[in-house]
Write a protein that holds these residues in place. Structure first.
Motif, PDB file in Angstrom:
ATOM      1  N   PHE A  82       0.999  -1.251   0.124  1.00 48.78           N
ATOM      2  CA  PHE A  82      -0.034  -0.063  -0.155  1.00 48.78           C
ATOM      3  C   PHE A  82       0.839   1.308  -0.010  1.00 48.78           C
ATOM      4  O   PHE A  82       0.509   2.332  -0.641  1.00 48.78           O
ATOM      5  CB  PHE A  82      -0.890   0.009   1.130  1.00 48.78           C
ATOM      6  CG  PHE A  82      -2.341  -0.513   1.003  1.00 48.78           C
ATOM      7  CD1 PHE A  82      -3.558   0.095   1.221  1.00 48.78           C
ATOM      8  CD2 PHE A  82      -2.396  -1.974   0.526  1.00 48.78           C
ATOM      9  CE1 PHE A  82      -4.862  -0.390   1.024  1.00 48.78           C
ATOM     10  CE2 PHE A  82      -3.647  -2.516   0.211  1.00 48.78           C
ATOM     11  CZ  PHE A  82      -4.584  -2.001   0.596  1.00 48.78           C
ATOM     12  N   LYS A  83       2.121   1.291   0.852  1.00 41.15           N
ATOM     13  CA  LYS A  83       2.932   2.404   1.062  1.00 41.15           C
ATOM     14  C   LYS A  83       3.416   2.558  -0.422  1.00 41.15           C
ATOM     15  O   LYS A  83       3.630   3.673  -1.058  1.00 41.15           O
ATOM     16  CB  LYS A  83       3.816   2.277   1.925  1.00 41.15           C
ATOM     17  CG  LYS A  83       3.291   2.215   3.292  1.00 41.15           C
ATOM     18  CD  LYS A  83       4.304   2.296   4.477  1.00 41.15           C
ATOM     19  CE  LYS A  83       4.127   2.634   5.702  1.00 41.15           C
ATOM     20  NZ  LYS A  83       5.052   2.649   6.903  1.00 41.15           N
ATOM     21  N   SER A  84       3.973   1.484  -1.249  1.00 41.52           N
ATOM     22  CA  SER A  84       4.439   1.698  -2.628  1.00 41.52           C
ATOM     23  C   SER A  84       3.325   2.337  -3.676  1.00 41.52           C
ATOM     24  O   SER A  84       3.664   3.051  -4.607  1.00 41.52           O
ATOM     25  CB  SER A  84       4.678   0.424  -3.150  1.00 41.52           C
ATOM     26  OG  SER A  84       3.809  -0.402  -3.611  1.00 41.52           O
ATOM     27  N   ARG A  85       1.940   2.208  -3.316  1.00 43.49           N
ATOM     28  CA  ARG A  85       1.014   2.982  -4.014  1.00 43.49           C
ATOM     29  C   ARG A  85       0.642   4.284  -3.625  1.00 43.49           C
ATOM     30  O   ARG A  85      -0.473   4.936  -3.752  1.00 43.49           O
ATOM     31  CB  ARG A  85      -0.248   2.169  -4.291  1.00 43.49           C
ATOM     32  CG  ARG A  85      -0.133   0.531  -4.671  1.00 43.49           C
ATOM     33  CD  ARG A  85      -0.047   0.723  -6.138  1.00 43.49           C
ATOM     34  NE  ARG A  85      -1.392   0.872  -6.858  1.00 43.49           N
ATOM     35  CZ  ARG A  85      -2.042   0.161  -6.896  1.00 43.49           C
ATOM     36  NH1 ARG A  85      -2.112  -1.287  -6.919  1.00 43.49           N
ATOM     37  NH2 ARG A  85      -3.148   0.285  -7.699  1.00 43.49           N
ATOM     38  N   LYS A  86       1.417   4.558  -2.502  1.00 46.93           N
ATOM     39  CA  LYS A  86       1.097   6.003  -1.775  1.00 46.93           C
ATOM     40  C   LYS A  86      -0.139   6.005  -1.064  1.00 46.93           C
ATOM     41  O   LYS A  86      -0.926   7.007  -0.912  1.00 46.93           O
ATOM     42  CB  LYS A  86       1.051   7.276  -2.731  1.00 46.93           C
ATOM     43  CG  LYS A  86       2.345   7.244  -3.836  1.00 46.93           C
ATOM     44  CD  LYS A  86       3.580   7.330  -2.821  1.00 46.93           C
ATOM     45  CE  LYS A  86       5.061   7.336  -4.031  1.00 46.93           C
ATOM     46  NZ  LYS A  86       6.112   7.506  -3.084  1.00 46.93           N
ATOM     47  N   LEU A  87      -0.657   5.140  -0.462  1.00 47.06           N
ATOM     48  CA  LEU A  87      -1.920   4.742   0.021  1.00 47.06           C
ATOM     49  C   LEU A  87      -1.687   4.759   1.763  1.00 47.06           C
ATOM     50  O   LEU A  87      -0.778   3.902   2.365  1.00 47.06           O
ATOM     51  CB  LEU A  87      -2.725   3.466  -0.227  1.00 47.06           C
ATOM     52  CG  LEU A  87      -3.236   3.625  -1.613  1.00 47.06           C
ATOM     53  CD1 LEU A  87      -3.573   2.448  -2.134  1.00 47.06           C
ATOM     54  CD2 LEU A  87      -4.416   4.573  -1.671  1.00 47.06           C
TER      55      LEU A  87
END
Length: 418
Positions: A82-87
């Motif tokens: 999720f962090k890699s998707r800026k979420l």
């Protein structure tokens, strides 16, 4: 806010219900279960291991943040994804989730932080483990699968033959996909659970709870994921609770940070009060289940706003909890649990809707306006009352009204909270 909760059990039901106390929130649960819909929770048919689909749902529905309930997606790296998707997502990274995913990792972390726990040995080789059990071990002894085992990978072996059988199942039969076991000294005393919200170096303890892991009354039989829980634990003093915070939670959180693990999420400490003081049985990387179902109903602050502040690394100035009475929750489980479970009819949805107490749903599915068992732990009935006797009367009265044909529940939950 729009919030996505990942998971499908009674714990996730309780999290959703706590978030929905703020009636401006929209809460989704993926995948959830059919029972949750009776509590007004919007369920989404995306499994907890479908990271890409979950992230796409969060993006397309403008979800403010996601909360992860179960341990498996955390250990498998959902937060990193999720962090890699800026979420925004509430839970530890894959590195931090080793707290639960690897017992040997956590034992080393405790040693580094000088946190008291049972003495232990690690084994990947069956012959080495057998030699240790034959020549050095003192019984009873505790055997733990190193990885995830849904709360069932811990055994107390009273004597050598049983221990040898359990170790063989794990290291030769690879039960729970085990490749390493931890064998540790058996600890005696009063067990209790202490959870805390964690935001890097900041942490916010929750009230202590006590769960009942054994399948049968008087704490007999095999371990389960938990048969019920009570909060607070009246026979654990506030002084002991404060000592646990200072000697377990605080050094653990600091050690994670000092080792470069910026942990945001929940830390769960399974503790035991022995003659030698508090010792750690286990750490988990998420809300406990069934502890969450009796702890979160006592939260008077806005859970959604608290988590939002932690995700933005802002200090929470005050968290308010109920200080009156206690909360008691009892799980109804399938006959045969934790072994092979019997599937059967649990009753009409109208019967469940009419229950005046809180019901947190777990392994159930809906069929023609009826709920059908769909796993081991089915649903938990929970109440807040002035005292234990009142709480037990309320919970067991409602459980007694349920279809008894395909359920089993312990009738002594809360017995230690006197």
């Amino acid at each position: 806010m729009k919030i996505l909760v990942v998971g499908s059990g009674a714990r996730e039901d309780a999290i959703c219900q706590s978030l929905l106390k703020n009636d401006k929130n929209v809460v989704f649960c993926a995948p959830g279960n059919d029972g949750m819909k009776l509590n007004g929770i919007k369920t989404i048919s995306i499994n907890e291991d479908e990271f890409d689909h979950l992230a796409n749902f969060a993006l397309t529905n403008n979800v403010d943040y996601t909360i992860v309930g179960p341990e498996e997606p955390l250990v498998n790296g959902i937060v990193d994804f999720f962090k890699s998707r800026k979420l925004l997502i509430f839970g530890p990274t894959k590195e931090g989730a080793q707290v639960e995913g690897s017992k040997s990792f956590t034992k080393k972390l405790m040693a580094d932080a000088d946190i008291p726990t049972a003495s232990y040995q690690e084994f990947t080789d069956l012959q080495a483990a057998t030699t240790y059990l034959n020549e050095e071990a003192a019984f009873p002894i505790v055997i733990k699968a190193d990885g995830l085992a849904a709360g069932k990978g811990v055994y107390i072996s009273p004597e050598r033959d049983d221990a040898l059988s359990k170790v063989t199942d794990l290291l030769q039969g690879h039960k729970f996909n085990t490749r390493k076991v931890v064998i540790e000294d058996f600890l005696e005393g009063e067990e209790f659970s202490l959870m805390a919200f964690v935001d890097h170096k900041r942490f916010y303890p929750m009230p202590i709870a006590q769960d009942y892991k054994k399948i049968f009354e008087d704490d007999k039989g095999p371990n389960t994921g938990g048969m019920g829980a009570v909060c607070p634990v009246q026979n654990i003093s506030s002084e002991i609770e404060q000592t646990a915070i200072e000697t377990v939670i605080k050094p653990f959180v600091n050690e994670l940070y000092n080792q470069g693990i910026k942990y945001t999420g929940i830390v769960y400490a399974g503790l035991i009060l022995t003659q030698d003081g508090i010792k750690v049985i286990e750490f988990n990387a998420r809300f406990g289940d069934p502890e969450t179902e009796v702890v979160l109903p006592r939260l008077q602050s806005d859970l959604s706003e608290m988590i939002n502040q932690m995700l933005h690394h802002k200090k929470i100035n005050e968290i308010t909890w109920s200080t009156t009475g206690l909360n008691l929750g009892v799980f109804a489980v399938s006959h045969g649990y934790p072994g092979k479970q019997v599937v059967g009819d649990l009753g009409s949805t109208d019967e469940f809707r009419s229950c005046p107490l809180t019901v947190n749903y777990a392994s159930v599915r809906k069929e023609n306006h009826r709920l059908i068992s769909n796993g081991g732990r089915l649903y938990l009935v929970q109440t807040q009352a002035e005292d234990l006797d009142s709480a037990q009367v309320q919970v067991y009265r409602e459980l007694g009204k349920m279809n008894q044909l395909h359920i089993y529940y312990r009738r002594d939950i809360g017995k230690n909270s006197i």
